[in-house]
Motif scaffolding. Structure first.
Motif, short mmCIF file in Angstrom:
data_model
loop_
_atom_site.label_atom_id
_atom_site.label_comp_id
_atom_site.label_asym_id
_atom_site.label_seq_id
_atom_site.Cartn_x
_atom_site.Cartn_y
_atom_site.Cartn_z
N ALA A 127 0.82 -1.22 0.00
CA ALA A 127 0.00 0.00 0.00
C ALA A 127 0.85 1.26 0.00
O ALA A 127 0.41 2.32 -0.45
CB ALA A 127 -0.93 0.01 1.21
N PRO A 138 -8.39 11.31 -0.55
CA PRO A 138 -7.87 9.95 -0.63
C PRO A 138 -6.38 9.95 -0.94
O PRO A 138 -5.85 10.86 -1.58
CB PRO A 138 -8.68 9.32 -1.78
N GLN A 190 -4.65 7.66 -2.78
CA GLN A 190 -4.24 7.14 -4.09
C GLN A 190 -3.96 8.24 -5.11
O GLN A 190 -2.90 8.22 -5.77
CB GLN A 190 -5.28 6.17 -4.61
N PRO A 191 -4.86 9.22 -5.32
CA PRO A 191 -4.55 10.25 -6.32
C PRO A 191 -3.31 11.08 -5.98
O PRO A 191 -2.58 11.51 -6.88
CB PRO A 191 -5.81 11.12 -6.35
N TYR A 229 -0.60 9.91 -4.40
CA TYR A 229 0.56 9.09 -4.75
C TYR A 229 0.73 8.95 -6.26
O TYR A 229 1.86 8.91 -6.77
CB TYR A 229 0.42 7.71 -4.10
N ILE A 230 -0.37 8.86 -6.98
CA ILE A 230 -0.28 8.78 -8.44
C ILE A 230 0.31 10.06 -9.01
O ILE A 230 1.20 10.02 -9.88
CB ILE A 230 -1.67 8.50 -9.05
N ALA A 274 1.00 2.57 -7.06
CA ALA A 274 -0.05 3.48 -6.59
C ALA A 274 -1.39 3.21 -7.28
O ALA A 274 -2.45 3.34 -6.67
CB ALA A 274 0.37 4.93 -6.83
N SER A 275 -1.34 2.80 -8.53
CA SER A 275 -2.57 2.58 -9.30
C SER A 275 -3.26 1.27 -8.93
O SER A 275 -4.48 1.15 -9.07
CB SER A 275 -2.25 2.57 -10.80
N THR A 276 -2.48 0.28 -8.46
CA THR A 276 -3.04 -1.05 -8.29
C THR A 276 -3.12 -1.52 -6.84
O THR A 276 -4.04 -2.27 -6.48
CB THR A 276 -2.22 -2.08 -9.09
N CYS A 325 -2.52 0.53 -3.79
CA CYS A 325 -2.72 1.51 -2.74
C CYS A 325 -4.03 1.23 -1.99
O CYS A 325 -5.06 0.99 -2.61
CB CYS A 325 -2.73 2.92 -3.32
N VAL A 326 -3.97 1.27 -0.66
CA VAL A 326 -5.14 1.07 0.18
C VAL A 326 -5.31 2.29 1.07
O VAL A 326 -4.34 2.79 1.65
CB VAL A 326 -5.00 -0.20 1.05
N GLU A 327 -6.52 2.76 1.20
CA GLU A 327 -6.78 3.96 2.01
C GLU A 327 -6.59 3.66 3.50
O GLU A 327 -6.80 2.54 3.95
CB GLU A 327 -8.22 4.42 1.76
#
Length: 472
Positions: A34, A94, A96-97, A99-100, A209-211, A213-215
């Motif tokens: 993550a 969130p 994820q965006p 980190y992306i 990050a796209s696959t 990543c966990v919140e």
């Protein structure tokens, strides 16, 4: 029996160790996955830190880096802006965006280094982008890493994501610097190697990050989304199903959120001041152990030992720092955080004072060089636990803001000492000050620094809020 408001129900139910360390590592690997994107972004940041701290003698822009401030300041200024933005995003957006976006910035930075390595404006832009990426992901990652990991793996995960990643980047920078120092007959420019490595880090970080990543479950509980918090916990441990252990962790997080919600903003600010001062002192020592002054000391010492200043001093310097960090990783959740930190700071201070005494004395230069290598080993050892302290120390309401303050002050110190080339007398004075500060921190930390292994976040936060902690 009286209950501690910082201890959740059944607080010891999930502390029993599994059959082996390897089985625990396999079970909790999704927690590292993550944060895998952050690790690769911070590896790129470690390379940029070393590049700006003098370990870029191979670069076509070496003179401009020393003579003009823009190329030097760019990375630190962008990282500062990124840290401020990261603090504002944490627990609001969130992960994820964020980190992306950081991964994309590292990727573009690497492309600029590779494609426009002879253009100073492109290199400055690349440093801006890489600095922004590092600041942007550092704060949310350090604020939430303790929320993503189980308490028995929190130290390992936080230290690996931040300290080991940064030191790996420093080592990579020094390794490829060493290659160009020995004048290998290659056609690719050294700055292009920096670009290739950054592209690799950016691509891998983007994929992770796209696959994977966990919140943060705490982030979801703050939004009153308990169902998604359970789903997040389910994906952070193998097997991917809701178990009694999942529900115990959920209770821990709910207790952590409820405890912090009871505090007003000003109570959180006041409660966070003692850990803020402690971590500012610890992380400032981390910054002072890798600056242009330290590189100058390495260079001035090594040229008197190696006739033509071959590559090996760079390699040993980087390897020793990385090994010091790696040696502590497996201990922070067993032996604890406080003992390695105290031992590392005391040893680092002792070697700094010894180096300052011997520096410039020609018959003793090989000893001085060995002391400088040893200093880096213990600098890596003593700073490893600072990563997990960042995620444990602060109240939830102010955690991202205080993490950002610590990071920005660290950047500011690095920038100050990376802005000028010191004289031999300045190097001696610098190491005397570094040694004195490290020894002073050691004695103060015996009474002030808490031991937080196997505690919940609420318990660790409570320990840090006290000025004096004599526990080991």
């Amino acid at each position: 029996m009286a209950t501690d408001k910082y201890a959740p129900p059944d607080q010891h139910s999930c502390t029993a160790p599994d059959s082996s360390w390897l089985s625990r590592g396999h079970k909790n690997q999704p927690q590292w996955n993550a944060l895998g994107a952050v690790s690769f972004i911070l590896i790129s940041g470690g390379m940029s830190l070393a590049w700006g701290a003098g370990f870029a003698v191979h670069s076509a822009h070496r003179e401009e880096l020393l003579m003009t401030s823009h190329m030097e300041v760019s990375w630190y200024a962008a990282a500062t802006v990124g840290a401020v933005l990261g603090a504002l995003c944490t627990h609001r957006l969130p992960l994820q965006p964020v980190y992306i976006f950081g991964s994309c910035l590292v990727l573009v930075s690497g492309i600029l280094f590779l494609a426009c390595h002879e253009c100073p404006a492109a290199i400055i832009t690349a440093r801006y982008l890489d600095g922004l990426a590092n600041g942007l992901v550092f704060v949310p990652a350090m604020a939430t890493v303790g929320e993503i990991s189980v308490r028995g793996m929190r130290g390992l995960l936080a230290s690996t994501v931040e300290q080991l990643s940064c030191n790996t980047g420093i080592l990579m920078q020094l390794l490829y610097t060493a290659v160009w120092q020995v004048d290998w007959n290659v056609t690719i420019a050294a700055d292009q190697v920096h670009g290739v490595l950054s592209i690799v880090y950016g691509v891998v970080a983007l994929a992770l990050a796209s696959t994977l990543c966990v919140e943060s479950p705490v982030n979801l509980l703050l939004r009153s989304d308990e169902q998604q918090a359970v789903a997040a916990l389910r994906h952070l441990q193998r097997p991917y199903m809701v178990t009694s252990e999942t529900l115990i962790q959920l209770d821990e997080h709910k207790h952590y959120v409820a405890t912090n919600r009871e505090m007003s903003w000003w109570q959180s600010v006041r409660m966070g001041l003692p850990p803020l001062l402690k971590l500012l002192a610890l992380r400032s020592l981390n910054a002072l152990c890798l600056t242009l002054v330290v590189w100058s000391a390495l260079y001035e010492t090594a040229v008197q030992v190696a006739t033509h200043y071959q590559a090996w001093p760079y390699v040993i310097f980087g390897v020793m720092r990385w090994c010091g960090c790696f040696c502590v990783l497996l201990l922070v959740d067993t032996t604890g955080r406080k003992k390695p930190t105290l031992f590392g700071c005391f040893s680092c201070g002792s070697f700094a004072l010894a180096f300052a005494t011997l520096f410039g004395r020609t018959p003793h230069m090989i000893t001085a060089l060995a002391l400088l290598f040893s200093l880096q080993f213990f600098a890596g050892l003593g700073q490893t636990a600072s990563a997990v302290y960042l995620t444990e120390a602060f109240p939830l309401a102010v955690k991202p803001h205080y993490v950002a303050v610590v990071y920005v002050i660290e950047l500011f110190l690095r920038l100050i000492f990376c802005s000028f080339a010191p004289s031999p007398a300045g190097i001696v004075a610098y190491f005397y000050v570094l040694g004195g500060l490290s020894i002073a921190f050691f004695f103060l930390s015996i009474f002030c620094l808490p031991e937080t292994r196997l505690t919940t976040l609420s318990e660790a936060q409570h320990k840090f809020s006290k000025w004096f902690n004599k526990d080991f």
